[in-house]
Design a protein around this motif. Structure first.
Motif, PDB file in Angstrom:
ATOM      1  N   ASP A  31      21.993  20.901 -68.414  1.00 50.89           N
ATOM      2  CA  ASP A  31      21.632  22.427 -69.018  1.00 50.89           C
ATOM      3  C   ASP A  31      23.041  23.220 -68.925  1.00 50.89           C
ATOM      4  O   ASP A  31      23.528  23.301 -67.850  1.00 50.89           O
ATOM      5  N   LEU A  32      23.696  22.984 -70.144  1.00 55.15           N
ATOM      6  CA  LEU A  32      25.110  23.306 -70.122  1.00 55.15           C
ATOM      7  C   LEU A  32      25.361  24.880 -69.978  1.00 55.15           C
ATOM      8  O   LEU A  32      24.635  25.563 -70.588  1.00 55.15           O
ATOM      9  N   THR A  33      26.170  25.330 -69.161  1.00 55.92           N
ATOM     10  CA  THR A  33      26.551  26.874 -69.050  1.00 55.92           C
ATOM     11  C   THR A  33      28.068  26.988 -69.063  1.00 55.92           C
ATOM     12  O   THR A  33      28.755  26.296 -68.939  1.00 55.92           O
ATOM     13  N   VAL A  34      28.327  28.163 -69.745  1.00 53.29           N
ATOM     14  CA  VAL A  34      29.771  28.713 -69.591  1.00 53.29           C
ATOM     15  C   VAL A  34      30.201  28.798 -68.041  1.00 53.29           C
ATOM     16  O   VAL A  34      29.432  29.350 -67.119  1.00 53.29           O
ATOM     17  N   GLY A  35      31.439  28.295 -67.547  1.00 51.95           N
ATOM     18  CA  GLY A  35      31.832  28.108 -66.497  1.00 51.95           C
ATOM     19  C   GLY A  35      31.672  26.776 -65.527  1.00 51.95           C
ATOM     20  O   GLY A  35      32.193  26.616 -64.491  1.00 51.95           O
ATOM     21  N   MET A  36      30.784  26.022 -66.189  1.00 52.90           N
ATOM     22  CA  MET A  36      30.593  24.656 -65.782  1.00 52.90           C
ATOM     23  C   MET A  36      31.683  23.747 -65.677  1.00 52.90           C
ATOM     24  O   MET A  36      32.558  23.767 -66.609  1.00 52.90           O
ATOM     25  N   GLN A  37      32.093  23.018 -64.605  1.00 48.58           N
ATOM     26  CA  GLN A  37      33.071  22.284 -64.536  1.00 48.58           C
ATOM     27  C   GLN A  37      32.621  20.834 -64.676  1.00 48.58           C
ATOM     28  O   GLN A  37      31.655  20.400 -63.710  1.00 48.58           O
ATOM     29  N   PHE A  38      33.568  19.812 -64.911  1.00 51.68           N
ATOM     30  CA  PHE A  38      33.124  18.727 -65.051  1.00 51.68           C
ATOM     31  C   PHE A  38      34.264  17.757 -65.441  1.00 51.68           C
ATOM     32  O   PHE A  38      35.406  18.156 -65.658  1.00 51.68           O
ATOM     33  N   GLN A  39      34.477  16.345 -64.907  1.00 49.03           N
ATOM     34  CA  GLN A  39      35.416  15.651 -65.245  1.00 49.03           C
ATOM     35  C   GLN A  39      35.417  14.905 -66.529  1.00 49.03           C
ATOM     36  O   GLN A  39      34.108  14.366 -66.988  1.00 49.03           O
ATOM     37  N   ALA A  40      35.995  15.431 -67.649  1.00 43.15           N
ATOM     38  CA  ALA A  40      36.216  14.522 -68.709  1.00 43.15           C
ATOM     39  C   ALA A  40      36.945  13.094 -68.828  1.00 43.15           C
ATOM     40  O   ALA A  40      38.002  13.140 -68.122  1.00 43.15           O
ATOM     41  N   GLN A  41      36.543  12.262 -69.685  1.00 48.41           N
ATOM     42  CA  GLN A  41      37.236  11.247 -69.513  1.00 48.41           C
ATOM     43  C   GLN A  41      38.188  11.153 -70.746  1.00 48.41           C
ATOM     44  O   GLN A  41      37.688  11.267 -71.810  1.00 48.41           O
ATOM     45  N   THR A  42      39.493  11.280 -70.529  1.00 43.47           N
ATOM     46  CA  THR A  42      40.474  11.038 -71.748  1.00 43.47           C
ATOM     47  C   THR A  42      41.436   9.678 -71.671  1.00 43.47           C
ATOM     48  O   THR A  42      41.257   9.050 -70.632  1.00 43.47           O
ATOM     49  N   GLU A  43      41.982   9.800 -72.748  1.00 41.26           N
ATOM     50  CA  GLU A  43      43.008   8.481 -72.822  1.00 41.26           C
ATOM     51  C   GLU A  43      43.880   8.369 -71.572  1.00 41.26           C
ATOM     52  O   GLU A  43      44.302   7.355 -71.081  1.00 41.26           O
ATOM     53  N   GLY A  44      44.288   9.563 -70.897  1.00 43.09           N
ATOM     54  CA  GLY A  44      45.104   9.487 -69.704  1.00 43.09           C
ATOM     55  C   GLY A  44      44.328   9.583 -68.372  1.00 43.09           C
ATOM     56  O   GLY A  44      44.936   9.671 -67.493  1.00 43.09           O
ATOM     57  N   GLY A  45      43.184   9.219 -68.458  1.00 40.25           N
ATOM     58  CA  GLY A  45      42.048   9.371 -67.447  1.00 40.25           C
ATOM     59  C   GLY A  45      41.213  10.512 -67.161  1.00 40.25           C
ATOM     60  O   GLY A  45      41.188  11.316 -68.302  1.00 40.25           O
ATOM     61  N   PRO A  46      40.485  10.436 -66.017  1.00 37.64           N
ATOM     62  CA  PRO A  46      39.826  11.569 -65.649  1.00 37.64           C
ATOM     63  C   PRO A  46      40.447  12.923 -65.829  1.00 37.64           C
ATOM     64  O   PRO A  46      41.523  13.122 -65.122  1.00 37.64           O
TER      65      PRO A  46
END
Ligand code: ZN
Length: 160
Positions: free
Chosen positions: A89-104
């Motif tokens: 359940d996505l909400t504005v303000g939610m924080q998480f780790q995104a997987q990017t080319e440069g790492g999380p």
């Protein structure tokens, strides 16, 4: 003793933005503890505290360059909503780790629509002038172990 490199410093502080809103503060009786000279706090604040003693008060305004940097537009991205698991359940303000080319990378959701999710990888305080006010609660020499780890141990520090 005066604050210099390889001191463990405890500070009580309040952080306000340009409009005077409190963005952060150390809880009553729980000062922030950091190792001076080890990049444990933002450069502008470290510079301000250098040479101060226990009981000294400080009040300083710090520009983004000496704090969390400018807000970088390329770190704001729109992602298809279907890229996220349907059961979250996505909400504005939610924080998480995104997987990017440069790492999380820690990101925060700043906008939501039916099709897209806008995520911002900037530090929440990026681009802001920071106004700190506080006092020095304690200064002591760091131990060899703390210096080699780059952070303080004990109350307010790492407890590993
Ligand atoms: Zn350690």
């Amino acid at each position: 003793m005066l604050i210099g490199n390889n001191c463990v410093v405890s500070i009580n502080y309040t952080l306000k933005n340009d409009s005077g809103s409190v963005m952060d503060e150390s809880p009553e009786g729980q000062p922030l503890v950091y190792l001076h000279g080890a990049a444990g706090i933002i450069p502008g604040l470290e510079t301000e505290l250098t040479g101060k003693a226990i009981g000294s008060e400080f009040k300083v305004s710090i520009t983004p360059e000496e704090a969390y940097g400018e807000h970088q537009p390329h770190l704001v991205q729109q992602v298809e909503r279907n890229q996220f698991p349907a059961d979250i359940d996505l909400t504005v303000g939610m924080q998480f780790q995104a997987q990017t080319e440069g790492g999380p990378m820690p990101v925060i959701i700043t906008e939501l629509s039916d099709e897209t999710v806008t995520v911002d990888g900037n530090h929440p305080l990026a681009g802001l002038n920071l106004h700190f006010e506080g006092s020095i609660a304690d200064v002591r020499d760091a131990t060899e172990e703390e210096i080699s780890h780059g952070h303080p141990h004990g109350p307010g520090g790492h407890d590993h």
